[in-house]
Design a protein around this motif. Sequence first.
Motif, short mmCIF file in Angstrom:
data_model
loop_
_atom_site.label_atom_id
_atom_site.label_comp_id
_atom_site.label_asym_id
_atom_site.label_seq_id
_atom_site.Cartn_x
_atom_site.Cartn_y
_atom_site.Cartn_z
N LEU A 1 0.92 -1.33 0.00
CA LEU A 1 -0.09 -0.07 0.08
C LEU A 1 0.85 1.36 -0.08
N VAL A 2 1.95 1.33 0.78
CA VAL A 2 2.94 2.46 0.77
C VAL A 2 3.41 2.72 -0.79
N ALA A 3 3.74 1.57 -1.28
CA ALA A 3 4.42 1.65 -2.54
C ALA A 3 3.40 2.24 -3.68
N VAL A 4 2.15 1.66 -3.56
CA VAL A 4 1.17 2.28 -4.70
C VAL A 4 0.78 3.53 -4.35
N TYR A 5 0.66 4.01 -2.96
CA TYR A 5 0.40 5.42 -2.38
C TYR A 5 1.39 6.21 -3.12
N ARG A 6 2.74 5.91 -2.88
CA ARG A 6 3.87 6.88 -3.08
C ARG A 6 3.88 6.96 -4.74
N MET A 7 3.66 5.89 -5.47
CA MET A 7 3.81 6.11 -7.02
C MET A 7 2.72 6.92 -7.37
N THR A 8 1.47 6.74 -6.78
CA THR A 8 0.33 7.61 -7.15
C THR A 8 0.45 8.98 -7.03
N TYR A 9 0.98 9.61 -5.90
CA TYR A 9 1.10 11.03 -5.40
C TYR A 9 2.33 11.61 -5.51
N VAL A 10 3.47 10.90 -6.09
CA VAL A 10 4.61 11.26 -6.13
C VAL A 10 4.89 11.81 -7.46
N GLY A 11 5.80 12.75 -8.06
CA GLY A 11 6.21 13.21 -9.31
C GLY A 11 5.06 13.99 -9.89
N VAL A 12 4.53 13.40 -11.15
CA VAL A 12 3.39 14.13 -11.75
C VAL A 12 2.07 14.13 -10.86
N GLY A 13 2.09 12.98 -9.91
CA GLY A 13 0.83 12.91 -9.25
C GLY A 13 0.96 14.14 -8.04
N ALA A 14 1.97 14.93 -7.85
CA ALA A 14 2.05 15.71 -6.71
C ALA A 14 1.21 17.12 -7.21
N ASN A 15 -0.13 16.79 -7.45
CA ASN A 15 -0.96 17.91 -7.94
C ASN A 15 -2.01 18.24 -6.80
N ARG A 16 -2.07 19.61 -6.64
CA ARG A 16 -2.67 19.96 -5.43
C ARG A 16 -4.45 19.50 -5.52
N ARG A 17 -4.77 19.28 -6.68
CA ARG A 17 -6.18 18.69 -7.15
C ARG A 17 -6.42 17.42 -6.45
N LEU A 18 -5.15 16.59 -6.18
CA LEU A 18 -5.52 15.42 -5.96
C LEU A 18 -5.52 15.15 -4.40
N LEU A 19 -5.50 16.36 -3.58
CA LEU A 19 -5.31 16.19 -2.09
C LEU A 19 -6.36 15.30 -1.56
N GLN A 20 -7.79 15.82 -1.75
CA GLN A 20 -9.11 14.88 -1.39
C GLN A 20 -8.69 13.66 -1.64
N GLU A 21 -8.37 13.23 -2.80
CA GLU A 21 -8.43 11.56 -3.32
C GLU A 21 -7.35 11.14 -2.44
N ALA A 22 -6.22 11.74 -1.94
CA ALA A 22 -5.17 10.95 -1.21
C ALA A 22 -5.70 10.70 0.20
N VAL A 23 -6.44 12.11 0.67
CA VAL A 23 -7.09 11.87 1.90
C VAL A 23 -8.25 10.66 2.19
N ARG A 24 -9.15 10.59 0.91
CA ARG A 24 -10.08 9.52 0.86
C ARG A 24 -9.48 8.13 0.86
N GLU A 25 -8.26 8.24 0.23
CA GLU A 25 -7.64 6.76 -0.17
C GLU A 25 -7.05 6.49 1.32
N ILE A 26 -6.48 7.21 2.12
CA ILE A 26 -5.91 6.60 3.26
C ILE A 26 -6.99 6.14 4.28
N LYS A 27 -8.25 6.99 4.27
CA LYS A 27 -9.23 6.75 5.17
C LYS A 27 -9.94 5.46 4.52
N SER A 28 -9.78 5.08 3.24
CA SER A 28 -10.21 3.79 2.78
C SER A 28 -9.29 2.51 3.41
N TYR A 29 -7.90 3.08 3.26
CA TYR A 29 -7.00 1.84 3.95
C TYR A 29 -7.28 1.42 5.17
#
Length: 1647
Positions: free
Chosen positions: A1378-1406
């Motif tokens: 899970l840590v590997a997929v999370y970092r790949m999703t939200y690092v690099g190009v994925g470090a977009n401010r629009r994805l903040l709520q997606e990242a928070v919802r994903e952690i809550k789902s975890y």
Amino acid sequence: MDTQAGSSEESEGAPERGAAYIWPVGSSHITPVRVHGLGVRSVLQASLGRNHGLLLTSDGEVFSFGKQPWKENASDIPCNVLLVEKALSGHRVKCVAAGSYHSGAVTENGMVYMWGENTAGQCAIANRPSIPEPIPITITDPESTPPLWVRVIQLSCGEEHTLALSVSREIWAWGSGCQLGLITSTFPVIKPQKVEHLAGRVVLQVVCGAFHSLALVQCPLAQDVKPVPERCNHCRELLITMTEKEDHVIISDAHCCPLGVMLAETHLDTRTCKSSLRLKDKSSKVEEIALPSNTQGDRNSSGPKLSDSETEIGTDVASMCDSEIDGNAEKPVYDNDLQSDTNQSTEESSSHNAVLDHTKSKEHKLTDVVDCLLNPATTTTSALNSLVVSCASAVGVRVAATCEAGALSLKKVMNFYSGSLCDAGVQSPLGPAVQEGLKDSREEQVRLESMQGKKSSSLVDIREEEAEAGCRRLSLPGLLSQVSPRLLRKVGRARMRTVALTPTNSGEADVLLPCLRTEVWSWGRGKEGQLGHGDVLPRLQPLCVRSMDGKEVVQLAAGSHHSIALTAKSQVYSWGSNVSGQLGHLQSPTTMPRLAKVYEDGTVWNVAAGQDYSVFLAHGKNEYQPVVYYSGPGAADVGSGVDPVQEPVQLMECAQLGYISSISAGSSSCLALVDQNMMGYIGNLHELASTERNFYCHLSDVKSQILRPLLGLDNLGSLTAVQLLQEMATKFCKLCYLIGQHGTSLSNFLRGAKDARSLSILEHSNIFLDSYTEYCSAMSNFLVMGGFSLLSKSAMDFFSKNQGLVKSLCHGTDEGTSIPETLNSLFFSPVTRLHEYARLLLKLAMCFEVSSSEYKKLQDSSSSYDALALALSRKKKDAEYTLGFWKTFPGKMTDSLRKPERRLICESSNRALCLQNAGRFSVNWFILFNDALVHAQFSTHHIFALSTLWVEPISEDVAGINGLKITTPEEQLTLVALSPQEKTKWLRAISQAVDQALRGVYEPSPTGTGSSIRQDPPLSRSAKYTFYKDARLKDAAYEGRWISGKPHGRGVLSWPDGRLYTGEFRNGLEDGYGEYVIPNKALKKNDRYLGHWKDGKMCGQGTYWYANGEVYEGCFQDNTRHGHGLLRSGKLTSTSPSMFIGQWVMDKKTGYGVFDDITRGEKFMGTWQDDLRQGNGLVVTQFGLYYEGAFSLNKMMGAGVLLSEDDTVYEGEFSDDWTLNGKGVLRMSNGDCIEGVFSGEWGSGIKVNGIYVKPSVYEGETEEAKSLKLGCLSVPADEKWKAIFEECWRQLGCEAPGKGDLQKAWDNVAVAITTKRRQQQDSPEPLSRSHTQMLESLERIPQHSGTFTMEKYEKIKSYLINACETPMHQLGRLLETLVAVYRMTYVGVGANRRLLQEAVREIKSYLKRIFQLVRFLFPDLPEEGSTIQPSTTLKESPDKPHICNGRTGLESESPEPGYVVTSSGLLLPVLLPRLYPPLFMLYALEHEKEEGAYWECVLRLNKQPDTALLAFLGVQEKFWPTSINFFGENKKVLPSTKDSCFASAVECLQQISTTFTPADKLKVIQQTFEEITQEAQEAHKEGFLWSMDELFPVFLYVVLRARIRNLGSEVHLIEDLMDPYLQHGEQGIMFTTLKACYYQIQHEKLH
């Protein structure tokens, strides 16, 4: 010694060992007298000088006797009185040496002591003519830095010089004369110097004559041999010359340099030029040199003689050496000086050459020479080779080889000069007159060699015969000779491999036993021929006596003017002066070694040389008490009736003394050390030594008279027969060499302390046992293939011609025995020696007490030798049994089945065993060998290797037959026996054969089958097998573990096409962890898989490296990518690098996944189907674009939302990637809006047909309220990464989430951890102790019963922390993924401010899904939001005013009624620290603008002093600190003081940036409030209570001074992830205060 001491001698009592007896020599009747004065002391060594002697006792004391004028009051001391050398008391001496007039001793620690006459510096003491008492001398090696002390192990003294042998086997010399072997012209040499000429060589023994020296040197190994130079290092003349005659060409190496030859040019010294020969020019002619005329050979010549001053070395030895060489070189040679000696030799030489020239008609003897000439591998660039090749190319194959001193083939000399082990003895050329003068020695050598029958044409052991002559000449026939066609055909035929009958390296035996590959080196004065070089010239440096090469010399002795060498074959060679018959033969004198005929019926094992006599110690053939032979003055009188000939005679009086262990010789007396045969021990030792030497002589005869001529023949037979014969011959010679070493070791043993425990046959029994076993195995293999009957007709003709010789060597054979059988018996006869070993060792054991260690060791060794003899006898019988079987076996199958190592165990030719359900007319013949079971049918057969064969009996009750079940990897056979006895017989035989095959040994079953016990072989085993039937594994080779006919365990499976599997197997299929390599022929690279397998297919976690550069890491099923996985395509430098992580179904992307297109700078997060984007998803780019919506056929198609970097939003229809097509709404960042129909690609121009709306000023607040909510068209968080969680549930044994057996789940956890721990043990990086203990705790299943309490909750929390720390646990592996997929999703190009709520919802789902797993493993854990009652033992102390000091961390997180169980409280401490960096980066990007305004205000306000800022913020003055504590000192707060007020609270609040979870951050906030309260209470009374109006300004001051850079991100993270139940509690209020402070600072304005 005086005989008057007889009465006192008898009163002393003779010792059991080492009694000394002495007698004078030269008298007609000798009477040995025991040396008295020793008491019961045992003498270990004795040494005699000219008029004195030394005795060394077993306790290390030294006694001297005789005339010793150097002693104080020497005239008052009787000669027959023993004197104790008191100067040596306390120093344990291990070696003594007596020179003519001086003595020496060596102590146990290697120190040398010298005393006696010192006129020539022989005692190494300066300026003292004599040394009365032993004085230590120091030998140091100046070449080392600092100089090291040299330890000495042996000492030898001459008349004016002394030699010492160091522990590093180097010679050190001091004294006077050329016999020192030193490069010096200054005498005497007081300081010991190293003999550099032999530096680097292993010297075994040093011996001093009166004025010459001898050294026994070990031959160097082949790799240590240096190439022989083409020219002499001294005179620079060619070492090899060619002389053309009318009908032949002579190639000769008769190069004689009187100075010797240096080992290397670097050893040359300019001082040697003084003693070198003066040359007129560079031609082969040299100045005529006159030889000394006072030798024995020219006493009757009429030429002038040298004076006494020229023949005796005086005080000026250096001038004498110069006069002998340089001075005599200027004198002319008179013809009549040498005429009397050369006439006869010239006649003999000419007749001998005529005979040798006549041998050119014998063409079959020259094939070896021709092969050598025509073989380019044997030719080198040396002068000899160039000459030989040039001659051979012109002459062809008709080459006649001659040698003046023994017939040697051309190949021998070529090999000798290209790779000889003895390369330093080549001599420089002399003038023609001198060469003629030296012919006497060569002719004598020819006559001696012809008498001994040593002339040989065999090339088998060149090393042993290459140096039998002083010089060599090779005669080639004339150039007009015709070539024989038959010989040309022989030349073209392939030659077999040459076998060295003298082993070049015996390995361990050479280290532990005496070496027989030795050379004799000599130097010093040679006027009597005592140097053995074929001349009477002196040698300033050591020179090898070439004629003794290959003779296996083991002992040297030197008299005044003669030398003696004893070989391992008990042969005695002597040379030098023979005035008194001391050489033991008629030749007088001899300048080269001659064989002395000492004792025909016995073996000589010790020799000693006196001034002009020799003494030999021998054993009789059947009598083991030693006898003494004497050769010298008065030998005819001593012989009593024997003809007065110069042959050794036996001293009968010595036979009455006892068992003589050693003899010593002096000037006029002999001394013997005698042992008494107490308990028969000494007699048994002598019997063992004597029989061993006789056995070695017998083996040597077999080697030289049978093997060497046999292997020298052409066309011995087939290639297999020749190879087996060569192998047998090699092992035979190795055994023969070992026996020779052992015989020499026993001779040394008899001269020593004779401790039974140090016997080589006991101490190193493994060498003997292994050598006998190897030889018997080689001989058995040769016999199985047919033995000597396999050889060709020419070989059998050779044996027929020498039938008498063969039968004389093979004792005990019948008259009617055939030659092959006789030879087989002859070569198996060495095995009988093992019984002799056992018998003699048992006899020795009987000489000791039964309880002693010697008895036990001797008896055990006797049993081991006896057992080996019986085992080897059984091997011979098995070989004969197998040979008899092959004679009756069908010929066609014999060739394919017959192998040298294969032995027959049993066979079913009597139909005792047949195949079940076989046809009536079928033929099934089963043959059991020691390595295979053969099933023969008519003309076909199949071989089943025993290593992969399993046998088990079939129960008669079930099947009703006497059957055996045979299981092989690809077949199963049911064999039926005729009777239960046959069944038992075959079952036992097969089981034992399989067991022995697995152990790699073959042990023939002992006689009598009733006593044998069946030993079942293991079901699980390691073996090799090549499949031939299985379609999947055809022609594949497997090596590894098996069980019941199937690969099971770890192994390696390789296919002919290059495929390779290495890993675990189960029931014949790949199952477990393994590596698989598949060649890709198109790309010329390999595909590689490393991971888990199941039922022969890739299944589970693994990594696949594709040949095209792609790498897949994830789950497999049925050899396809199935489940969660990561695929890397290309590299950053390639044309299309990309990365996909997500779900796979049947090798295709299907389900949720993230695709990072590195080339385009886009990242897609959404659903896939059949490798295409299908369904909802979102895309972000590196340019700030954001899209979420529907995808179809890998394109943006349908409803979607697109946001640009400047907050422009489009909501509507899409038809392709970034292509608008249909109705939609476009909202600008300034609030303007366009509604209508859009078409076109974003960023390239868009066509719009719609309405443009610009909001009014009054509608601004309403539009702001309509904020865009992202995430509605993306994949829900709970639908993401389902494959990861499904894999975790599957590893726990659950088919679906929450559905499974709890006990099975815990069992799977324990098995997974244990398995991976074992795999980790094989890795190079072992686990730490703490990690190991943690894994052991995880293997134990937690047990819970009763009411669920906080204590149990803490145990569960601790277990989860440990489980998540290691990927060996299923939960740890899940968290890592899970840590590997999370970092790949939200690092690099994925470090977009629009994805903040997606990242928070994903952690809550975890958290939610992991909590479901935890509650499955721990069913007692309450549901989300449930309350656990706190422990009654933990209460807040009323004395502590602050919450943080009176409560635990758990109590501070919840209201007073109890602890609320939440997924975030349980799991965020282990999950959030790993996800914190990418998550916090998104928070910082999202709130970048507002935090910029906040930070600007913080910087401005912090410029003010504390009091000014407190006043500005409205803090009441009563809360202003008046003093501060600065390092324990109270200081007053001044108006200019800055960053000092409420410092502890500021530091506490700054820690909020070092924590991860909301709970930890809330604790920091709470502690900050408590720090503020504590500081306020110090200035007010205890009961002080805050009001919000008072507290807020103070807290605002603390927040400003804390200078937290991303306080807004911290506030929003806490707000998003904190537990809901905390919002209305104490911590919730404090957090609200912090949040208010943040907004207050953000909107603060300064005027």
